[in-house]
Design a protein around this motif. Structure first.
Motif, PDB file in Angstrom:
ATOM      1  N   SER A 122     -10.051 -16.527 -53.989  1.00  0.00           N
ATOM      2  CA  SER A 122      -8.926 -16.229 -52.788  1.00  0.00           C
ATOM      3  C   SER A 122      -8.157 -15.202 -52.854  1.00  0.00           C
ATOM      4  N   LEU A 123      -7.474 -15.113 -54.185  1.00  0.00           N
ATOM      5  CA  LEU A 123      -6.594 -13.892 -54.342  1.00  0.00           C
ATOM      6  C   LEU A 123      -7.279 -12.714 -54.128  1.00  0.00           C
ATOM      7  N   GLY A 124      -8.474 -12.310 -54.728  1.00  0.00           N
ATOM      8  CA  GLY A 124      -9.251 -11.102 -54.625  1.00  0.00           C
ATOM      9  C   GLY A 124      -9.553 -10.911 -53.062  1.00  0.00           C
ATOM     10  N   ASP A 125     -10.061 -11.909 -52.334  1.00  0.00           N
ATOM     11  CA  ASP A 125     -10.497 -11.546 -51.128  1.00  0.00           C
ATOM     12  C   ASP A 125      -9.120 -11.231 -50.242  1.00  0.00           C
ATOM     13  N   ARG A 126      -7.829 -11.774 -50.488  1.00  0.00           N
ATOM     14  CA  ARG A 126      -6.625 -11.289 -49.790  1.00  0.00           C
ATOM     15  C   ARG A 126      -6.199  -9.852 -50.185  1.00  0.00           C
ATOM     16  N   LEU A 127      -6.443  -9.642 -51.579  1.00  0.00           N
ATOM     17  CA  LEU A 127      -5.783  -8.314 -52.036  1.00  0.00           C
ATOM     18  C   LEU A 127      -6.558  -7.039 -51.738  1.00  0.00           C
ATOM     19  N   VAL A 128      -7.924  -7.433 -51.769  1.00  0.00           N
ATOM     20  CA  VAL A 128      -8.854  -6.288 -51.750  1.00  0.00           C
ATOM     21  C   VAL A 128      -9.381  -6.331 -50.679  1.00  0.00           C
ATOM     22  N   TRP A 129     -10.309  -7.188 -49.930  1.00  0.00           N
ATOM     23  CA  TRP A 129     -10.935  -7.290 -48.795  1.00  0.00           C
ATOM     24  C   TRP A 129     -10.156  -6.970 -47.322  1.00  0.00           C
ATOM     25  N   ALA A 130      -9.053  -7.889 -47.364  1.00  0.00           N
ATOM     26  CA  ALA A 130      -8.199  -7.884 -46.227  1.00  0.00           C
ATOM     27  C   ALA A 130      -7.120  -6.849 -46.371  1.00  0.00           C
ATOM     28  N   SER A 131      -6.832  -6.492 -47.344  1.00  0.00           N
ATOM     29  CA  SER A 131      -5.561  -5.652 -47.647  1.00  0.00           C
ATOM     30  C   SER A 131      -5.865  -4.391 -48.021  1.00  0.00           C
ATOM     31  N   TRP A 132      -6.451  -3.919 -49.162  1.00  0.00           N
ATOM     32  CA  TRP A 132      -6.449  -2.778 -49.914  1.00  0.00           C
ATOM     33  C   TRP A 132      -7.694  -1.958 -49.210  1.00  0.00           C
ATOM     34  N   LEU A 133      -8.785  -2.737 -48.877  1.00  0.00           N
ATOM     35  CA  LEU A 133      -9.851  -1.790 -48.261  1.00  0.00           C
ATOM     36  C   LEU A 133      -9.508  -1.291 -47.022  1.00  0.00           C
ATOM     37  N   PHE A 157     -10.802   8.663 -48.858  1.00  0.00           N
ATOM     38  CA  PHE A 157     -11.108   7.072 -48.941  1.00  0.00           C
ATOM     39  C   PHE A 157     -11.849   6.801 -50.196  1.00  0.00           C
ATOM     40  N   LEU A 158     -12.728   7.423 -50.563  1.00  0.00           N
ATOM     41  CA  LEU A 158     -13.360   7.036 -51.849  1.00  0.00           C
ATOM     42  C   LEU A 158     -12.274   7.162 -53.111  1.00  0.00           C
ATOM     43  N   VAL A 159     -11.622   8.083 -53.017  1.00  0.00           N
ATOM     44  CA  VAL A 159     -10.697   8.196 -54.233  1.00  0.00           C
ATOM     45  C   VAL A 159      -9.766   7.285 -54.419  1.00  0.00           C
ATOM     46  N   LEU A 160      -9.144   7.115 -52.995  1.00  0.00           N
ATOM     47  CA  LEU A 160      -7.986   5.908 -53.012  1.00  0.00           C
ATOM     48  C   LEU A 160      -8.635   4.612 -53.380  1.00  0.00           C
ATOM     49  N   TYR A 161      -9.420   4.277 -52.774  1.00  0.00           N
ATOM     50  CA  TYR A 161     -10.392   2.711 -52.890  1.00  0.00           C
ATOM     51  C   TYR A 161     -10.805   2.747 -54.180  1.00  0.00           C
ATOM     52  N   ASN A 162     -11.341   3.608 -54.868  1.00  0.00           N
ATOM     53  CA  ASN A 162     -11.745   3.331 -56.208  1.00  0.00           C
ATOM     54  C   ASN A 162     -10.532   3.533 -57.356  1.00  0.00           C
ATOM     55  N   VAL A 163      -9.565   4.403 -57.248  1.00  0.00           N
ATOM     56  CA  VAL A 163      -8.532   4.253 -58.310  1.00  0.00           C
ATOM     57  C   VAL A 163      -7.984   2.695 -58.260  1.00  0.00           C
ATOM     58  N   GLY A 164      -7.700   2.063 -56.876  1.00  0.00           N
ATOM     59  CA  GLY A 164      -7.222   0.802 -57.018  1.00  0.00           C
ATOM     60  C   GLY A 164      -8.124  -0.165 -57.521  1.00  0.00           C
ATOM     61  N   HIS A 165      -9.562  -0.151 -57.342  1.00  0.00           N
ATOM     62  CA  HIS A 165     -10.425  -1.157 -58.045  1.00  0.00           C
ATOM     63  C   HIS A 165     -10.591  -0.997 -59.319  1.00  0.00           C
ATOM     64  N   PHE A 166     -10.443   0.276 -59.770  1.00  0.00           N
ATOM     65  CA  PHE A 166     -10.729   0.417 -61.160  1.00  0.00           C
ATOM     66  C   PHE A 166      -9.538   0.230 -62.041  1.00  0.00           C
ATOM     67  N   ALA A 167      -8.352   0.394 -61.506  1.00  0.00           N
ATOM     68  CA  ALA A 167      -7.055   0.145 -62.163  1.00  0.00           C
ATOM     69  C   ALA A 167      -6.965  -1.648 -62.116  1.00  0.00           C
ATOM     70  N   LEU A 168      -7.329  -2.341 -60.950  1.00  0.00           N
ATOM     71  CA  LEU A 168      -7.394  -3.683 -60.791  1.00  0.00           C
ATOM     72  C   LEU A 168      -8.235  -4.223 -61.897  1.00  0.00           C
ATOM     73  N   ARG A 169      -9.561  -3.689 -62.323  1.00  0.00           N
ATOM     74  CA  ARG A 169     -10.271  -4.190 -63.315  1.00  0.00           C
ATOM     75  C   ARG A 169      -9.751  -4.203 -64.615  1.00  0.00           C
ATOM     76  N   ALA A 170      -9.142  -2.726 -64.730  1.00  0.00           N
ATOM     77  CA  ALA A 170      -8.634  -2.701 -66.079  1.00  0.00           C
ATOM     78  C   ALA A 170      -7.342  -3.639 -66.550  1.00  0.00           C
ATOM     79  N   TRP A 171      -6.566  -3.837 -65.506  1.00  0.00           N
ATOM     80  CA  TRP A 171      -5.395  -4.807 -65.490  1.00  0.00           C
ATOM     81  C   TRP A 171      -5.951  -6.119 -65.989  1.00  0.00           C
TER      82      TRP A 171
END
Length: 267
Positions: A122-133, A157-171
């Motif tokens: 649920s947290l991932g859906d709200r944070l990524v699909w409904a907000s960051w994307l 778009f690709l740079v912004l989105y991937n910086v966010g999701h790469f950082a989220l995975r690392a965190w």
């Protein structure tokens, strides 16, 4: 906390880690595997095989290495059914690896593993699909509206989105391994709880400006009409920034702009 675990790729390999740390090569292997965690997704166990695949480099550090019984049992346990957001699955990957290496009881690990599914999904859906994307998409649309080339907007778009999701995975991988079975406290951090709401409000502002500008560039509307569209949608977006959190501002602002365009067409 359990005794330091032995690191090995075989039963005779020397120890290279202590409890609470991992060799850099293991961190790297786990992170790279997280990028392919959905590669074995299926309807029976969903991300189960992916979790087992991602944790496997850390499980080699168990006593006996890849030939030992602890390794085989842990790998089988971590390859069972699991369902979560693919990006925040990194939290589970780190926490479960820590639990296995610390020698937590298998029953406790299995209960903990089951309990992680709902919150991480649920947290991932709200944070990524409904907000960051949507936010990254609207930033790219705004860039196109002010003169960026279509390719430039896509690259932005690709740079912004991937910086966010790469950082989220690392965190997620780091905090999961650091906290282990106590990782629930990290999932309750303010930035995770309020992040979707704040990103959604920023997206609302961008939608009120980006979409009219992009439409103006595409259809070539008159300057007066474009200024009215920007002003109306911008005011709506600013108003939605202070609206209750249940409103997804970027969607409402998009609907306002769509209605305005329809009005101008049928007028």
């Amino acid at each position: 906390m359990s005794e330091p675990f032995a690191a090995s790729g075989s039963a005779s390999a020397p120890a290279t880690a202590t409890s609470g740390s991992l060799p850099a090569r293991v961190w790297g292997a786990m992170y790279l595997r997280l990028l392919g965690i959905q590669g074995s997704w299926n309807y029976e166990i969903l991300l189960g095989n992916g979790i087992g695949f991602c944790i496997e480099p850390a499980l080699r550090l168990l006593p006996g290495g890849i030939g030992g019984e602890p390794y085989r049992q842990a790998l089988a346990r971590q390859s069972a059914y699991f369902n979560a957001h693919p990006y925040l699955a990194a939290v589970a990957d780190g926490a479960l690896a820590r639990a296995e290496l610390d020698g937590a009881p298998p029953v406790r690990i299995e209960r903990f593993r089951t309990a992680l599914c709902g919150p991480l999904g649920s947290l991932g859906d709200r944070l990524v699909w409904a907000s960051w994307l949507p936010a990254c998409s609207l930033v790219a649309i705004a860039a196109f509206g002010v003169g960026a080339t279509p390719l430039g907007a896509v690259l932005l778009f690709l740079v912004l989105y991937n910086v966010g999701h790469f950082a989220l995975r690392a965190w997620g991988l780091r905090v999961g391994f650091e906290r282990g079975l106590q990782v629930a406290a990290a999932l309750g951090s303010p930035w995770l709880r309020r992040g979707p709401e704040l990103i959604g409000r920023v997206a609302a502002l961008f939608s009120g400006v980006a979409i009219p500008l992009a439409l103006y560039r595409i259809v070539g509307a008159g300057p007066g009409q474009s200024l009215v569209a920007v002003a109306v949608a911008g005011l709506c977006a600013l108003g939605l920034l202070s609206a209750p959190a249940r409103f997804q501002g970027w969607r409402v602002a998009l609907a306002v702009v769509a209605l305005y365009v329809l009005f101008m067409v049928v007028r």
